[in-house]
Scaffold this motif. Structure first.
Motif, PDB file in Angstrom:
ATOM      1  N   ALA B  90      13.898  -8.675  -5.440  1.00 37.26           N
ATOM      2  CA  ALA B  90      13.546  -7.774  -4.341  1.00 37.26           C
ATOM      3  C   ALA B  90      13.699  -8.497  -3.013  1.00 37.26           C
ATOM      4  N   ASP B  91      14.224  -7.769  -2.014  1.00 35.49           N
ATOM      5  CA  ASP B  91      14.348  -8.348  -0.683  1.00 35.49           C
ATOM      6  C   ASP B  91      12.982  -8.458  -0.032  1.00 35.49           C
ATOM      7  N   VAL B  92      12.169  -7.440  -0.262  1.00 29.01           N
ATOM      8  CA  VAL B  92      10.833  -7.415   0.337  1.00 29.01           C
ATOM      9  C   VAL B  92       9.824  -6.971  -0.718  1.00 29.01           C
ATOM     10  N   VAL B  93       8.677  -7.619  -0.747  1.00 34.21           N
ATOM     11  CA  VAL B  93       7.602  -7.161  -1.631  1.00 34.21           C
ATOM     12  C   VAL B  93       6.540  -6.491  -0.770  1.00 34.21           C
ATOM     13  N   VAL B  94       6.293  -5.219  -1.038  1.00 29.49           N
ATOM     14  CA  VAL B  94       5.245  -4.506  -0.298  1.00 29.49           C
ATOM     15  C   VAL B  94       3.984  -4.526  -1.144  1.00 29.49           C
ATOM     16  N   VAL B  95       2.960  -5.180  -0.639  1.00 30.85           N
ATOM     17  CA  VAL B  95       1.690  -5.211  -1.360  1.00 30.85           C
ATOM     18  C   VAL B  95       0.859  -4.034  -0.866  1.00 30.85           C
ATOM     19  N   VAL B  96       0.605  -3.112  -1.784  1.00 29.85           N
ATOM     20  CA  VAL B  96      -0.163  -1.921  -1.413  1.00 29.85           C
ATOM     21  C   VAL B  96      -1.645  -2.210  -1.651  1.00 29.85           C
ATOM     22  N   ALA B  97      -2.454  -1.991  -0.633  1.00 32.18           N
ATOM     23  CA  ALA B  97      -3.897  -2.229  -0.751  1.00 32.18           C
ATOM     24  C   ALA B  97      -4.648  -0.975  -0.341  1.00 32.18           C
ATOM     25  N   ASP B  98      -5.837  -0.827  -0.901  1.00 35.81           N
ATOM     26  CA  ASP B  98      -6.689   0.310  -0.566  1.00 35.81           C
ATOM     27  C   ASP B  98      -7.578  -0.108   0.599  1.00 35.81           C
ATOM     28  N   ALA B  99      -7.359   0.480   1.767  1.00 35.35           N
ATOM     29  CA  ALA B  99      -8.117   0.083   2.954  1.00 35.35           C
ATOM     30  C   ALA B  99      -9.606   0.372   2.806  1.00 35.35           C
ATOM     31  N   THR B 100      -9.976   1.342   1.945  1.00 40.38           N
ATOM     32  CA  THR B 100     -11.401   1.627   1.783  1.00 40.38           C
ATOM     33  C   THR B 100     -12.060   0.634   0.836  1.00 40.38           C
ATOM     34  N   ARG B 101     -11.256  -0.150   0.134  1.00 41.62           N
ATOM     35  CA  ARG B 101     -11.811  -1.195  -0.739  1.00 41.62           C
ATOM     36  C   ARG B 101     -10.985  -2.453  -0.542  1.00 41.62           C
ATOM     37  N   PHE B 102     -10.830  -2.842   0.726  1.00 36.76           N
ATOM     38  CA  PHE B 102      -9.900  -3.892   1.060  1.00 36.76           C
ATOM     39  C   PHE B 102     -10.292  -5.228   0.445  1.00 36.76           C
ATOM     40  N   CYS B 122       0.639  -3.253   2.986  1.00 34.47           N
ATOM     41  CA  CYS B 122       0.613  -1.834   3.276  1.00 34.47           C
ATOM     42  C   CYS B 122      -0.793  -1.323   2.987  1.00 34.47           C
ATOM     43  N   LEU B 123      -1.510  -0.943   4.039  1.00 38.77           N
ATOM     44  CA  LEU B 123      -2.878  -0.466   3.862  1.00 38.77           C
ATOM     45  C   LEU B 123      -2.879   1.038   3.645  1.00 38.77           C
ATOM     46  N   ASN B 124      -3.128   1.431   2.393  1.00 39.39           N
ATOM     47  CA  ASN B 124      -3.170   2.856   2.069  1.00 39.39           C
ATOM     48  C   ASN B 124      -4.573   3.403   2.326  1.00 39.39           C
ATOM     49  N   PHE B 125      -4.701   4.675   2.467  1.00 38.98           N
ATOM     50  CA  PHE B 125      -5.984   5.327   2.788  1.00 38.98           C
ATOM     51  C   PHE B 125      -6.556   4.786   4.093  1.00 38.98           C
ATOM     52  N   ALA B 126      -5.655   4.379   5.006  1.00 36.28           N
ATOM     53  CA  ALA B 126      -6.096   3.758   6.251  1.00 36.28           C
ATOM     54  C   ALA B 126      -6.945   4.704   7.092  1.00 36.28           C
ATOM     55  N   SER B 127      -6.509   5.958   7.199  1.00 33.49           N
ATOM     56  CA  SER B 127      -7.274   6.862   8.062  1.00 33.49           C
ATOM     57  C   SER B 127      -8.647   7.156   7.472  1.00 33.49           C
ATOM     58  N   ALA B 128      -8.732   7.214   6.131  1.00 33.37           N
ATOM     59  CA  ALA B 128     -10.043   7.420   5.505  1.00 33.37           C
ATOM     60  C   ALA B 128     -10.954   6.250   5.823  1.00 33.37           C
ATOM     61  N   ALA B 129     -10.390   5.036   5.788  1.00 35.39           N
ATOM     62  CA  ALA B 129     -11.191   3.844   6.081  1.00 35.39           C
ATOM     63  C   ALA B 129     -11.647   3.853   7.532  1.00 35.39           C
ATOM     64  N   GLU B 130     -10.737   4.227   8.419  1.00 33.69           N
ATOM     65  CA  GLU B 130     -11.100   4.212   9.840  1.00 33.69           C
ATOM     66  C   GLU B 130     -12.128   5.277  10.163  1.00 33.69           C
ATOM     67  N   ARG B 131     -12.029   6.409   9.476  1.00 40.74           N
ATOM     68  CA  ARG B 131     -13.026   7.455   9.682  1.00 40.74           C
ATOM     69  C   ARG B 131     -14.408   6.966   9.264  1.00 40.74           C
ATOM     70  N   ARG B 132     -14.435   6.072   8.285  1.00 42.00           N
ATOM     71  CA  ARG B 132     -15.726   5.561   7.827  1.00 42.00           C
ATOM     72  C   ARG B 132     -16.175   4.350   8.619  1.00 42.00           C
ATOM     73  N   GLY B 133     -15.424   3.979   9.643  1.00 39.91           N
ATOM     74  CA  GLY B 133     -15.915   2.930  10.544  1.00 39.91           C
ATOM     75  C   GLY B 133     -15.201   1.600  10.467  1.00 39.91           C
ATOM     76  N   ALA B 134     -14.189   1.461   9.587  1.00 45.01           N
ATOM     77  CA  ALA B 134     -13.457   0.195   9.562  1.00 45.01           C
ATOM     78  C   ALA B 134     -12.555   0.115  10.788  1.00 45.01           C
ATOM     79  N   ILE B 135     -12.358  -1.103  11.274  1.00 38.12           N
ATOM     80  CA  ILE B 135     -11.453  -1.273  12.405  1.00 38.12           C
ATOM     81  C   ILE B 135     -10.255  -2.058  11.902  1.00 38.12           C
ATOM     82  N   LEU B 136      -9.110  -1.365  11.808  1.00 42.23           N
ATOM     83  CA  LEU B 136      -7.924  -1.990  11.238  1.00 42.23           C
ATOM     84  C   LEU B 136      -6.877  -2.170  12.322  1.00 42.23           C
ATOM     85  N   ASP B 137      -6.843  -3.382  12.871  1.00 45.25           N
ATOM     86  CA  ASP B 137      -5.865  -3.678  13.912  1.00 45.25           C
ATOM     87  C   ASP B 137      -4.712  -4.424  13.248  1.00 45.25           C
ATOM     88  N   THR B 138      -3.534  -3.809  13.224  1.00 43.10           N
ATOM     89  CA  THR B 138      -2.415  -4.423  12.505  1.00 43.10           C
ATOM     90  C   THR B 138      -2.055  -5.788  13.097  1.00 43.10           C
TER      91      THR B 138
END
Lengths: 77, 614
Positions: B90-102, B122-138
Motif C-alpha cells: 500500500a502507498d498509504v495506510v489510513v488508520v481509522v479511529a473512533d473519535a468518541t473512543r479515541f 482518520c478520525l471517524n465519528f468526529a462530529s459526534a465526538a465534538e458534539r459531546r465536547g471533544a476538541i479535535l484540532d487536526t
C-alpha cells in the motif's frame, strides 16, 4: 493495609480495580484488549442473568465472562 | 489479489486499517460503493475486500484490512494485517479511529506508525465526538503523532474529500515519523498523552448509555424488551410487506399477460404456453412477490438496530443461556439474521471465532424461521386460529402466532445446540469477549438506500436463479402424465402413509420436498396439488380455507404443518452456503437431517396427542 489478591471475577458493579497480573490461555488476548498490568478496570454492570460483566478498560467498553476474568489478578480490600 | 508492486503515478493503493467497531467497513463502503469484491491476499486464508474509487484526477484502490485490536501474530487476521502493512504494497495506510473512543485506538495507531511507510490518521465519528465536547484540532494532532490527520463521518459521507487530499499529501511527502521506538512504553505514552491533552478524550461510557443499558440489559427489563422488540419487528415486516407484495403480484400478472399474448401470437402449442406462463413465470411471480418485500423491510430494520449499537447488547443478554448450551452470545446475532434469511444467518456465523461454536450456530440456524416461512405461519394461523377476526385485531393475532412460532424456534435452537455440544461438537467453552459500542443515532437514509439496494438486488438475483428452474420442474411434475395420473399425484400418494403418520398428508410432504428451492412455494404447491391445477395460482384466503378443509385439514394439521415448517431441512440456497462456509458435505447432510428429524418426531407426537382429543 489488608488487601488480598483476588481475581477480576470478584469485581462488583461500580467498583474500580487495578490489574496486577494476567495469566492463562486468554492472557494475550486480554492484554490486547487493554488488560495490562497497572491498568484500571471499572465494572459498569452485569448481564441480566449475572454473566458476562460489562467493563471499561483502556478507553474501551467490553463484556467479559467471569470465567475468563478469573485469569486476571487484582488487589482488593 | 496479487502482491504486485504497481507504483504507477495515477493509481494510489490505500490500506484501511483499524480496530473493530470503528466504522472502517462503513468508510470502505462509502469510498468504494458497488465496485468492491473480496479475495484472498497472497494465498492466505483470510479474506480481504478490495475496491476502487475513481476521482477526476486520480484512481484509488482501497484495501480493507481485517479489523484487529493489535498487530501481534496471534490470529490469522492479525498476521495478515501486519504483513500487509509491512510489505509496503500500500502507498498509504489510513488508520481509522473512533473519535468518541479515541483512547482505545491509540495503541494500535502507535503500532502501525512504527512499521508503515506512510500513514494517515482518520478520525471517524468526529462530529459526534465534538458534539459531546471533544476538541479535535487536526494541526495539534498532526504535531502529536507526526502524521496527517483528517476528520470524517463515514455514515454521513462527510470529510471524504479532505481524506483524499490528505492521502495525496501522505503519498507525496516524506513521513514525519513519530519517535516511538522499541523500548518506549506505549501504554505510558498513551496515559501521558491524555493527561496532557484531556480534551481529546471522552468518557467511554457516558451517562446516556448507562441509562439506556439499565433498561436494555437490566435484570427485570432486558428479556421483556427483547421479546417486545421481536414482536414489533415481525409485525412491521409482515404488515408493511403486504402492500409491495400485492403490487408485485399485479406487476407479474401484467407481465404474464403480455407473455401469454406473445406466445399465442407465435402459435405456440398449449403445453409450451402453460409451461412458460403457469410453470416458470407463475413460480417466479409467487417467489418474488412473496420473498422480496419482507426481506426488503426486515434487513433495513436489522441494520438500524445494528447501527444503533443494540445488537451487541442482545448477544450480551443471551450469552449466559447460550453458554449453558455450549455456545456463545454471538449465536444470538446469527439467529436474528436467520430470521431474515437463513443463508444470510449462516454466512453471519463468521463472527463466531471458535470453529466448534460456529458449526453449532450454522447447523441450528434453520430452526429460526426465515422470512420465507412467515407467509405459511400467517396464512394458517389466519385460517385456523383467527378465523372471523378481521382487520387489525386479526393482524395482531397472526403476528402473535408468528412471534410464538419464532420463540419456539429459539427454544428448539437452544435445545439442539445443547445436544450438539454434548455429543458431536464437544469441547471447551471458548474465550468470549464482545465490545459494546456507544449508542449512536442510526443514519436512516444510508441504511435504507444501502440495505434496500444491496438486499433487494441480491434477493432478486437469487429468486430468479432458483425460482425459474424450480417452476419448470414443478410444472413437469404436475402436468406430465404417467399411467393414470400425473407424476406429482404419484409422488403424493406414495408419500401419503408417511405424511399421515406425521399428522399431515402426502400432498403436504411432497410440497415441502418440492419447496427445497424456496420455502415460499410450499403452500402454493400444496394448493396446486389439491386443486389439480397446472401451476401455482393466486388465491384468496377464503378459497384457500375451502380447499384445505375439504381436503381434511384440521387445526391439528395446521399445527403440524407449522411445526414442520419450523423444523425441516434448510432451503437449497442455505445448503449451498453451508457447503461454502464449512467446506464439508457431511455438515450439509447434518444440517438437512437434524431439523427434519426433530420436526418428524415433534409432528408424530402432536399427531399422537391430538388423536386423544378427537
Amino acid at each position: 493495609m489488608d488487601e488480598k489478591e483476588t481475581t477480576l471475577a470478584a469485581i462488583k458493579v461500580g467498583e474500580c480495580l487495578t490489574v496486577n497480573r494476567i495469566f492463562g490461555n486468554a492472557a494475550k488476548r486480554l492484554f490486547d484488549l487493554g488488560f495490562s498490568s497497572g491498568a484500571s478496570v471499572r465494572c459498569l454492570g452485569t448481564a441480566p442473568l449475572g454473566d458476562p460483566l460489562m467493563l471499561s478498560v483502556g478507553g474501551r467498553v467490553i463484556a467479559v465472562r467471569k470465567r475468563d476474568l478469573a485469569s486476571i489478578t487484582v488487589w482488593k480490600r | 489479489m496479487t502482491k504486485t508492486i504497481n507504483k504507477s503515478e495515477n493509481l494510489t493503493r490505500v490500506a484501511l486499517a483499524g480496530a473493530p467497531n470503528v466504522g472502517k467497513s462503513t468508510l470502505f463502503n462509502a469510498l468504494t460503493g458497488m465496485s468492491q469484491h473480496t479475495g484472498n491476499w497472497a494465498g492466505k486464508t483470510v479474506e480481504i475486500a478490495e475496491g476502487d474509487c475513481n476521482r477526476p484526477d486520480r484512481q484509488y484502490r482501497f484495501v480493507d484490512i481485517p479489523g484487529t485490536y493489535s498487530l501481534s501474530s496471534r490470529s490469522p487476521e492479525e498476521r495478515v494485517a501486519e504483513e500487509y502493512i509491512r510489505c509496503g504494497d500500500a502507498d498509504v495506510v489510513v488508520v481509522v479511529a473512533d473519535a468518541t473512543r479515541f483512547r482505545a485506538c491509540v495503541p494500535l495507531l502507535l503500532q502501525i506508525t512504527a512499521i508503515a511507510e506512510s500513514c494517515v490518521l482518520c478520525l471517524n465519528f468526529a462530529s459526534a465526538a465534538e458534539r459531546r465536547g471533544a476538541i479535535l484540532d487536526t494541526d495539534e494532532l498532526e504535531s502529536i503523532f507526526g502524521i496527517p490527520v483528517v476528520k470524517v463521518d463515514a455514515r454521513g459521507k462527510r470529510g471524504l474529500d479532505e481524506l483524499f487530499s490528505v492521502i495525496d499529501r501522505a503519498k507525496g511527502g516524506t513521513p514525519r515519523r513519530l519517535i516511538i521506538e522499541g523500548g518506549i512504553d506505549r501504554s505510558a505514552f498513551t496515559d501521558d498523552l491524555f493527561i496532557t491533552y484531556p480534551h481529546l478524550a471522552l468518557d467511554e461510557y457516558p451517562l446516556r448509555d448507562a441509562r439506556i443499558d439499565r433498561i436494555l440489559t437490566g435484570r427485570k427489563t432486558a428479556f421483556p424488551v427483547m421479546a417486545l422488540l421481536l414482536a414489533l419487528v415481525l409485525f412491521i415486516t409482515v404488515y408493511l410487506a403486504n402492500y409491495p407484495s400485492a403490487w408485485l403480484a399485479s406487476l407479474f400478472e401484467w407481465v404474464m399477460g403480455g407473455v401469454s399474448r406473445l406466445l399465442v401470437w407465435l402459435h405456440a402449442p398449449d403445453s409450451l404456453h402453460s409451461l412458460v406462463c403457469d410453470g416458470v413465470l407463475g413460480t417466479l411471480a409467487t417467489v418474488v412477490s412473496v420473498m422480496l418485500p419482507p426481506m426488503a423491510i426486515f434487513f433495513p430494520l436489522f441494520t438500524i438496530l445494528e447501527d444503533s449499537g443494540y445488537l451487541p447488547r442482545i448477544a450480551y443478554n443471551l450469552d449466559r443461556p447460550l453458554a449453558c448450551s455450549g455456545a456463545c452470545g454471538k449465536q444470538a446475532l446469527t439467529m436474528c439474521m436467520g430470521l431474515g434469511c437463513n443463508a444470510v444467518g449462516v454466512m453471519g456465523c463468521r463472527i463466531i471465532d471458535s470453529p466448534r461454536e460456529r458449526l453449532a450456530a450454522i447447523l441450528t440456524n434453520s430452526l429460526m424461521p426465515c422470512n420465507g416461512r412467515f407467509p405459511t405461519v400467517i396464512l394458517l394461523s389466519g385460517i385456523f386460529f383467527a378465523s372471523g377476526i378481521g382487520g387489525f385485531p386479526g393482524g395482531a393475532v397472526t403476528a402473535l402466532a408468528l412471534t410464538i412460532t419464532v420463540l419456539l424456534g429459539v427454544v428448539l435452537t437452544f435445545l439442539v445446540t445443547r445436544i450438539l455440544t454434548a455429543t458431536l461438537l464437544r469441547g471447551e467453552p471458548s474465550f468470549f469477549t464482545l465490545e459494546m459500542p456507544p449508542y449512536r443515532r442510526p443514519d436512516f437514509v444510508r441504511v435504507l438506500t444501502r440495505s434496500l439496494l444491496d438486499r433487494t438486488l441480491s434477493v432478486l438475483k437469487r429468486a430468479v436463479a432458483v425460482a425459474a428452474p424450480a417452476g419448470l420442474v414443478i410444472w413437469l411434475l404436475a402436468n406430465v402424465r404417467v399411467g393414470g395420473g400425473t407424476v406429482l399425484s404419484y409422488i403424493t400418494s406414495t408419500l401419503d402413509p408417511v405424511g399421515r403418520f406425521l399428522g399431515m398428508d402426502g400432498t403436504i410432504l411432497a410440497a415441502f420436498i418440492l419447496g427445497l428451492p424456496a420455502n415460499e412455494i410450499v403452500i402454493p404447491i400444496a394448493l396446486m396439488s389439491y386443486a389439480a391445477e397446472g401451476g401455482l395460482a393466486e388465491m384468496s384466503s377464503g378459497a384457500v380455507a375451502e380447499i384445505l378443509t375439504s381436503n381434511g385439514w384440521t387445526a391439528a394439521t395446521a399445527v403440524c404443518v407449522t411445526v414442520f415448517s419450523l423444523c425441516h431441512f434448510p432451503c437449497s440456497t442455505t445448503l449451498i452456503t453451508i457447503k461454502r462456509e464449512t467446506g464439508k458435505l457431511r455438515y450439509v447432510a447434518l444440517a438437512a437431517l437434524l431439523p427434519t428429524l426433530l420436526g418428524a418426531i415433534l409432528c408424530a407426537l402432536i399427531n399422537l396427542v391430538s388423536g386423544f382429543f378427537v
